[in-house]
Design a protein around this motif. Structure first.
Motif, PDB file in Angstrom:
ATOM      1  N   ALA A  63       0.824  -1.213   0.000  1.00 29.48           N
ATOM      2  CA  ALA A  63       0.000   0.000   0.000  1.00 29.48           C
ATOM      3  C   ALA A  63       0.858   1.264   0.000  1.00 29.48           C
ATOM      4  O   ALA A  63       1.900   1.324   0.654  1.00 29.48           O
ATOM      5  CB  ALA A  63      -0.920   0.012   1.221  1.00 29.48           C
ATOM      6  N   THR A  64       0.412   2.255  -0.764  1.00 31.08           N
ATOM      7  CA  THR A  64       1.055   3.574  -0.780  1.00 31.08           C
ATOM      8  C   THR A  64      -0.034   4.634  -0.665  1.00 31.08           C
ATOM      9  O   THR A  64      -1.197   4.383  -0.996  1.00 31.08           O
ATOM     10  CB  THR A  64       1.860   3.819  -2.074  1.00 31.08           C
ATOM     11  N   ALA A  65       0.370   5.806  -0.196  1.00 29.64           N
ATOM     12  CA  ALA A  65      -0.575   6.921  -0.103  1.00 29.64           C
ATOM     13  C   ALA A  65       0.172   8.226  -0.353  1.00 29.64           C
ATOM     14  O   ALA A  65       1.369   8.332  -0.071  1.00 29.64           O
ATOM     15  CB  ALA A  65      -1.245   6.943   1.262  1.00 29.64           C
ATOM     16  N   ARG A  66      -0.555   9.182  -0.860  1.00 31.02           N
ATOM     17  CA  ARG A  66      -0.027  10.538  -1.036  1.00 31.02           C
ATOM     18  C   ARG A  66      -1.068  11.497  -0.471  1.00 31.02           C
ATOM     19  O   ARG A  66      -2.263  11.382  -0.778  1.00 31.02           O
ATOM     20  CB  ARG A  66       0.228  10.845  -2.502  1.00 31.02           C
ATOM     21  N   VAL A  67      -0.597  12.428   0.364  1.00 28.33           N
ATOM     22  CA  VAL A  67      -1.480  13.420   0.973  1.00 28.33           C
ATOM     23  C   VAL A  67      -1.026  14.791   0.479  1.00 28.33           C
ATOM     24  O   VAL A  67       0.146  15.153   0.626  1.00 28.33           O
ATOM     25  CB  VAL A  67      -1.417  13.357   2.512  1.00 28.33           C
ATOM     26  N   THR A  68      -1.939  15.538  -0.119  1.00 27.52           N
ATOM     27  CA  THR A  68      -1.632  16.888  -0.606  1.00 27.52           C
ATOM     28  C   THR A  68      -2.692  17.851  -0.083  1.00 27.52           C
ATOM     29  O   THR A  68      -3.768  17.435   0.342  1.00 27.52           O
ATOM     30  CB  THR A  68      -1.609  16.940  -2.149  1.00 27.52           C
ATOM     31  N   GLY A  69      -2.387  19.131  -0.128  1.00 30.12           N
ATOM     32  CA  GLY A  69      -3.355  20.150   0.280  1.00 30.12           C
ATOM     33  C   GLY A  69      -2.736  21.172   1.203  1.00 30.12           C
ATOM     34  O   GLY A  69      -1.559  21.523   1.047  1.00 30.12           O
ATOM     35  N   ARG A  70      -3.524  21.640   2.185  1.00 30.12           N
ATOM     36  CA  ARG A  70      -3.066  22.635   3.168  1.00 30.12           C
ATOM     37  C   ARG A  70      -3.491  22.194   4.555  1.00 30.12           C
ATOM     38  O   ARG A  70      -4.620  21.764   4.757  1.00 30.12           O
ATOM     39  CB  ARG A  70      -3.642  24.011   2.877  1.00 30.12           C
ATOM     40  N   TRP A  71      -2.575  22.327   5.502  1.00 33.46           N
ATOM     41  CA  TRP A  71      -2.883  22.056   6.900  1.00 33.46           C
ATOM     42  C   TRP A  71      -2.211  23.118   7.748  1.00 33.46           C
ATOM     43  O   TRP A  71      -1.020  23.384   7.576  1.00 33.46           O
ATOM     44  CB  TRP A  71      -2.396  20.668   7.315  1.00 33.46           C
TER      45      TRP A  71
END
Length: 196
Positions: free
Chosen positions: A130-138
């Motif tokens: 499994a892989t994941a990518r998290v993008t955006g603003r925090w």
């Protein structure tokens, strides 16, 4: 005998030069702030200040926004999920839990999405493909983080973000090996399989 005085003689002109220098500095200190203020605040011919530029749409973003892309986790865990926090919303199976997971990992001066530090000593556990990518603003900062489950450190980093990232449960066994809880012994005890 006549006395000749040089213009360079500090005894004669020292006081006058000092007085002129002080007057010049005082005048500059009075005039420069007014000039700087008029240059930094644009105004109309009638002297009224101009309004600031309009707010751009990307500056109006409400709350924290993350897009999570998960691959090779299996079943409904794979996909693209969108999460809004403060206030909560989006297309994610557990929006409020996802927001709480990130908040739980947010500390002043630390990146909640930071990768595992280089040179870390990690167990040779494999957590699956499994892989994941998290993008955006925090917290007002851009986010672009990738996750995998290639070793113990990466698995622990992934698990800290559950349920933002899917909870994948127990670590699968390595090919050719077996998974046993830490400190347990297989069927044959500490020395291998029993021989009958």
């Amino acid at each position: 005998m006549s006395q000749v005085t040089s213009l360079r003689d500090p005894r004669r002109f020292g006081g006058a030069i000092t007085a002129v220098a002080v007057a010049a500095v005082t005048a500059l200190c009075t005039v420069l702030p007014a000039v700087a203020a008029s240059a930094s605040a644009p105004s109309r011919p009638d002297g009224t200040a101009l309004a600031p530029p309009p707010v751009r749409e990307e500056d109006r973003a409400r709350g924290d926004h993350l897009v999570v892309t998960v691959r090779r986790a299996g079943g409904k865990a794979d996909g693209v999920f969108e999460v809004w926090c403060h206030p909560g919303g989006g297309r994610h199976p557990d929006v409020s839990g996802a927001c709480r997971a990130v908040e739980r990992n947010t500390r002043w001066g630390r990146d909640a999405f930071a990768p595992v530090p280089g040179g870390s000593v990690c167990t040779m556990r494999y957590g699956g493909p499994a892989t994941a990518r998290v993008t955006g603003r925090w917290a007002g900062r851009p986010v672009d983080a990738t996750y995998d489950r290639s070793n113990g450190c990466e698995i622990e980093r992934w698990d800290r973000m559950v349920p933002l990232l899917p909870g994948l449960g127990a670590t699968p066994a390595r090919a050719g090996g077996s998974a046993a809880p830490h400190g347990s012994q297989g069927a044959g005890g500490p020395h291998g399989p029993a021989i009958s």
